[in-house]
Design an enzyme around this catalytic site. Structure first.
Site, mmCIF file in Angstrom:
data_model
loop_
_atom_site.group_PDB
_atom_site.id
_atom_site.type_symbol
_atom_site.label_atom_id
_atom_site.label_comp_id
_atom_site.label_asym_id
_atom_site.label_seq_id
_atom_site.Cartn_x
_atom_site.Cartn_y
_atom_site.Cartn_z
ATOM 1 N N CYS A 57 -33.869 13.464 24.431
ATOM 2 C CA CYS A 57 -33.108 14.409 23.680
ATOM 3 C C CYS A 57 -31.579 13.837 23.425
ATOM 4 C CB CYS A 57 -32.866 15.728 23.754
ATOM 5 S SG CYS A 57 -32.227 17.056 22.518
ATOM 6 N N ARG A 114 -36.445 12.073 14.633
ATOM 7 C CA ARG A 114 -38.270 11.985 15.056
ATOM 8 C C ARG A 114 -38.710 13.524 15.539
ATOM 9 N NH1 ARG A 114 -35.766 8.639 19.833
ATOM 10 N NH2 ARG A 114 -34.583 10.629 19.818
ATOM 11 N N CYS A 143 -34.586 20.948 17.045
ATOM 12 C CA CYS A 143 -33.251 19.802 16.912
ATOM 13 C C CYS A 143 -33.302 18.908 15.533
ATOM 14 C CB CYS A 143 -33.823 18.491 18.694
ATOM 15 S SG CYS A 143 -32.294 17.798 18.622
ATOM 16 N N ASP A 193 -33.283 15.883 15.441
ATOM 17 C CA ASP A 193 -33.026 14.389 15.871
ATOM 18 C C ASP A 193 -34.612 14.303 15.329
ATOM 19 O OD1 ASP A 193 -35.426 12.273 16.727
ATOM 20 O OD2 ASP A 193 -33.827 12.538 18.892
ATOM 21 N N HIS A 212 -37.934 18.526 22.739
ATOM 22 C CA HIS A 212 -37.972 17.488 23.115
ATOM 23 C C HIS A 212 -37.558 16.501 23.832
ATOM 24 C CE1 HIS A 212 -34.791 14.696 20.941
ATOM 25 N NE2 HIS A 212 -35.096 15.311 20.482
HETATM 26 CO CO CO Z 1 -32.703 16.190 20.120
#
Ligand code: CO
Length: 211
Positions: free
Chosen positions: A101, A46, A42, A44, A98
């Site tokens: 998400c 993090r 992803c 993302d 994750h």
């Molecule tokens: Co995500």
């Protein structure tokens, strides 16, 4: 100083520190990359693939998009997959989602996220529909989204197995194994949730016989 300028400054400090430890480091890496892994994760911020797996530059080939989706018409994803499998000859392809998400949560909601995001997230709505019975039976909303996150990873691994890129490599070179993992934002732990070893049979509809 602008925030972005700090990034450039940090980069200089990082490069200097590495060079101090190993003067040949960049010179060696510049010549060749032989990663064993393709990571599809992803976007993302993090979930940085190398940081959470303790890998160094040169070890993981990375493709990231919103909610780690494998779409059969996504030229970007397919180019990365083809290059990693056919040219770099990776031994493992990892789809890593994750928990927590936003993409998965958005797909599970009825909110209109406007055309482009709606188009993308539709792929996860389809995952939900495929597993609707199991998911609807989970009453706790967070648990239901967590399970959808795992099933999304599983379906994306299936989507990899449906490509001729993977099927050809399986047939001719007995690699790569496919892995579905989910990373926990709350504890930093990666949970393996699904696996497809080389040569696993999928629905014959998707199997090509003249590779
Ligand atoms: Co995500």
């Amino acid at each position: 100083m602008h925030p972005y300028e700090k990034l450039l400054l940090e980069n200089k400090a990082w490069a200097a520190k590495i060079k101090l430890d190993d003067p040949e480091y960049f010179e060696n890496l510049a010549h060749i990359q032989t990663p064993e892994f393709l990571w599809i994760g992803c976007s993302d911020s993090r979930v940085p693939a190398d940081r959470i797996t303790g890998t160094q530059p040169g070890e993981i080939f990375v493709h990231r998009n919103v909610a780690n989706i494998v779409v059969s018409t996504d030229v970007n994803l397919l180019s990365a997959l083809d290059f990693a499998v056919t040219n770099l000859k990776v031994k493992h392809v990892i789809v890593c989602g994750h928990y927590g998400c936003s993409g998965v949560m958005a797909a599970a909601s009825k909110h209109d996220h406007k055309p482009v995001l709606n188009m993308w997230l539709r792929n996860i709505k389809d995952v939900y529909r495929l597993h609707q019975q199991e998911l609807d039976a989970i009453k706790d909303e967070e648990q239901r989204i967590d399970r959808l996150t795992e099933l999304n990873v599983q379906e994306q691994v299936y989507n990899l197995a449906k490509t001729t890129i993977i099927q050809r490599a399986w047939k001719k070179e007995k690699r790569p194994d496919l892995h579905g993992w989910v990373y926990g934002l709350k504890d930093g732990i990666i949970k393996p949730v699904f696996e497809m070893k080389v040569g696993t049979h999928i629905d014959p509809l998707y199997e090509y016989d003249n590779l």
